[in-house]
Design an enzyme around this catalytic site. Structure first.
Site, PDB file in Angstrom:
ATOM      1  N   ARG A 125       0.693  -1.080  -0.159  1.00 27.76           N
ATOM      2  CA  ARG A 125       0.438   0.553  -0.244  1.00 27.76           C
ATOM      3  C   ARG A 125       0.542   1.703   0.381  1.00 27.76           C
ATOM      4  NH1 ARG A 125      -1.151   2.742   4.758  1.00 27.76           N
ATOM      5  NH2 ARG A 125      -0.102   1.710   6.641  1.00 27.76           N
ATOM      6  N   ARG A 148      -2.428  10.590   2.338  1.00 23.85           N
ATOM      7  CA  ARG A 148      -2.943  11.695   3.040  1.00 23.85           C
ATOM      8  C   ARG A 148      -3.773  12.889   2.467  1.00 23.85           C
ATOM      9  NH1 ARG A 148       1.461  11.606   8.143  1.00 23.85           N
ATOM     10  NH2 ARG A 148       1.321   9.583   8.795  1.00 23.85           N
ATOM     11  N   ARG A 183      20.026  -6.985   0.231  1.00 23.83           N
ATOM     12  CA  ARG A 183      20.017  -5.939  -0.293  1.00 23.83           C
ATOM     13  C   ARG A 183      21.079  -5.252   1.145  1.00 23.83           C
ATOM     14  NH1 ARG A 183      21.505  -4.045  -5.034  1.00 23.83           N
ATOM     15  NH2 ARG A 183      20.259  -2.082  -4.407  1.00 23.83           N
ATOM     16  N   ARG A 210      19.130   8.816   0.457  1.00 26.80           N
ATOM     17  CA  ARG A 210      19.054  10.107   0.921  1.00 26.80           C
ATOM     18  C   ARG A 210      20.445  10.591   1.578  1.00 26.80           C
ATOM     19  NH1 ARG A 210      15.093   6.894   5.896  1.00 26.80           N
ATOM     20  NH2 ARG A 210      17.072   5.142   6.190  1.00 26.80           N
ATOM     21  N   GLU A 264      23.354   7.773   2.151  1.00 28.17           N
ATOM     22  CA  GLU A 264      23.358   6.028   2.279  1.00 28.17           C
ATOM     23  C   GLU A 264      23.272   5.659   1.093  1.00 28.17           C
ATOM     24  OE1 GLU A 264      19.237   3.852   3.829  1.00 28.17           O
ATOM     25  OE2 GLU A 264      20.473   4.755   5.589  1.00 28.17           O
ATOM     26  N   TYR A 286      11.646  -8.316   6.923  1.00 34.12           N
ATOM     27  CA  TYR A 286      11.935  -6.847   7.912  1.00 34.12           C
ATOM     28  C   TYR A 286      11.715  -6.771   9.180  1.00 34.12           C
ATOM     29  CZ  TYR A 286      12.497  -1.619   8.285  1.00 34.12           C
ATOM     30  OH  TYR A 286      12.827  -1.167   8.598  1.00 34.12           O
ATOM     31  N   ASP A 313      10.545  -3.894  12.278  1.00 30.99           N
ATOM     32  CA  ASP A 313      10.859  -2.276  13.009  1.00 30.99           C
ATOM     33  C   ASP A 313      11.434  -2.263  14.026  1.00 30.99           C
ATOM     34  OD1 ASP A 313      10.257  -0.538  11.136  1.00 30.99           O
ATOM     35  OD2 ASP A 313       7.729  -0.437  11.481  1.00 30.99           O
TER      36      ASP A 313
END
Length: 373
Positions: free
Chosen positions: A174, A178, A251, A282, A302, A350, A352
């Protein structure tokens, strides 16, 4: 039989291993934490330079909706009120992220949600497809052409090292849009950066725990395994089993840190560089994470890279081939007594930060409920 010196040998001093060690130590268990790097903390490690806490392995911004996890980390550090509001540089112009009314005004000059939604819906109708077969089709079907080409295409191709048409659609499940003027990247209730950096949390977790850095588990495996009754392993799962079912792919990232003799380099903690003309994705300016007022500043560029075994593994490539290989390792790991697998490399997913902490706490609770034979 020789008595083991430790209840647990914990391989990897990142968040999963550190939380596990802390909790088991509190339960009266003896733990040894080892890490092949020359420091504790894994990828959340911060290196202090010029009075600035440098996120050595990329930006780490704590965010969660789980009050239990928020209260847990606040035992060890005081968090500031940093809100992640990145900027995106595309074709010479700066935009706000995530995609919101500020972004749409900068892109099209729209001022109301109705105007912006009309453009997006029209572009989805024109460029989207019912059954996206690749990432490009998926993105066009979610947000239309302008947002895709301005913010997603080049950035994603740099990130993964492949054309968007060659990447699977599931990479983008997704894309949050906003229709408010809100630059807060995360929706979570609790957000911030620990004052003093993440080392404060790691040091708190490992206070009173035996630790050794610069130790490669695989170079002295037999001796290390003999030290403890059980092993908590947070490294690459395929490496643990000697790559017997094949190599899992990742990666990697390369970080270039630069010291600048100016007070402020870019005015924001995170700026994405979308265009292919920039090899990096970034630039992080670390002092802004803690609202620093130092005379100098440190930035980090990065660079995504193809991974090989000489590099750090950061992002699992969760395509069908790798998932089939991982299933074989996972099945074998579940049949192995005396070894606990946890964290992003051992679980090939992955996470968080708040998810890793929660996962470790759940594992501790599961083990603590098991009655000894």
């Amino acid at each position: 039989m020789k008595e083991k010196r430790y209840d647990y040998l914990i391989v990897g001093a990142g968040l999963f291993g550190s939380v596990f060690a802390h909790e088991m130590t509190n339960r009266g268990k003896k733990c040894l934490v080892i890490d092949k790097r020359d420091h504790l903390g894994g990828n959340v490690y911060c290196e202090e330079k010029e009075g600035i806490n440098v996120h050595k392995y990329g930006a780490h911004i704590f965010h969660t909706n789980d009050k239990k996890i928020w209260d847990y980390v606040n035992q060890f550090a005081t968090f500031n009120n940093y809100i992640n509001s990145p900027l995106s540089l595309s074709k010479g112009k700066l935009y706000n992220l995530p995609f919101n009314m500020n972004t749409f005004y900068q892109l099209w000059g729209t001022k109301t949600p109705q105007e912006a939604k009309k453009i997006i819906d029209e572009q989805i109708a024109q460029y989207g497809v019912k059954s996206p077969q690749n990432l490009e089709e998926q993105a066009l079907s979610l947000v239309g052409k302008d947002i895709y080409e301005t913010f997603i295409k080049a950035y994603t191709e740099k990130q993964w090292g492949k054309k968007a048409t060659e990447l699977p659609a599931f990479i983008i499940k997704r894309l949050p849009v906003r229709y408010t003027y809100n630059n807060n990247y995360f929706n979570d209730i609790y957000q911030g950066i620990p004052i003093g950096g993440y080392n404060v949390i790691i040091n708190g977790l490992l206070d009173g725990v035996d630790t050794k850095t610069g130790v490669d588990f695989f170079e002295d495996r037999i001796e290390l395994e003999s030290l403890a009754d059980k092993i908590v392993y947070t490294g690459k799962i395929d490496e643990f089993f000697g790559y017997k079912h094949g190599y899992l792919e990742y990666r990697s990232l390369r970080f270039e840190h630069e010291l600048h003799d100016i007070e402020n380099y870019q005015g924001n903690a995170v700026v994405n560089y979308n265009d292919a003309s920039y090899a990096f994705t970034r630039i992080i300016e670390h002092k802004h994470f803690e609202f620093g007022k130092q005379d100098k500043t440190i930035i980090t560029k990065e660079y995504p890279e193809n991974w090989d075994r000489s590099k750090e593994a950061y992002y699992p490539i969760n395509n069908s081939r790798n998932q089939e290989i991982f299933k074989k390792y996972k099945k074998e790991s579940q049949q192995l007594e005396g070894v606990i697998f946890g964290g992003r490399l051992a679980e090939y997913r992955y996470y968080d930060m708040h998810q890793i902490i929660a996962s470790s706490l759940v594992k501790v609770e599961e083990i603590s409920k098991i009655k000894p034979q």
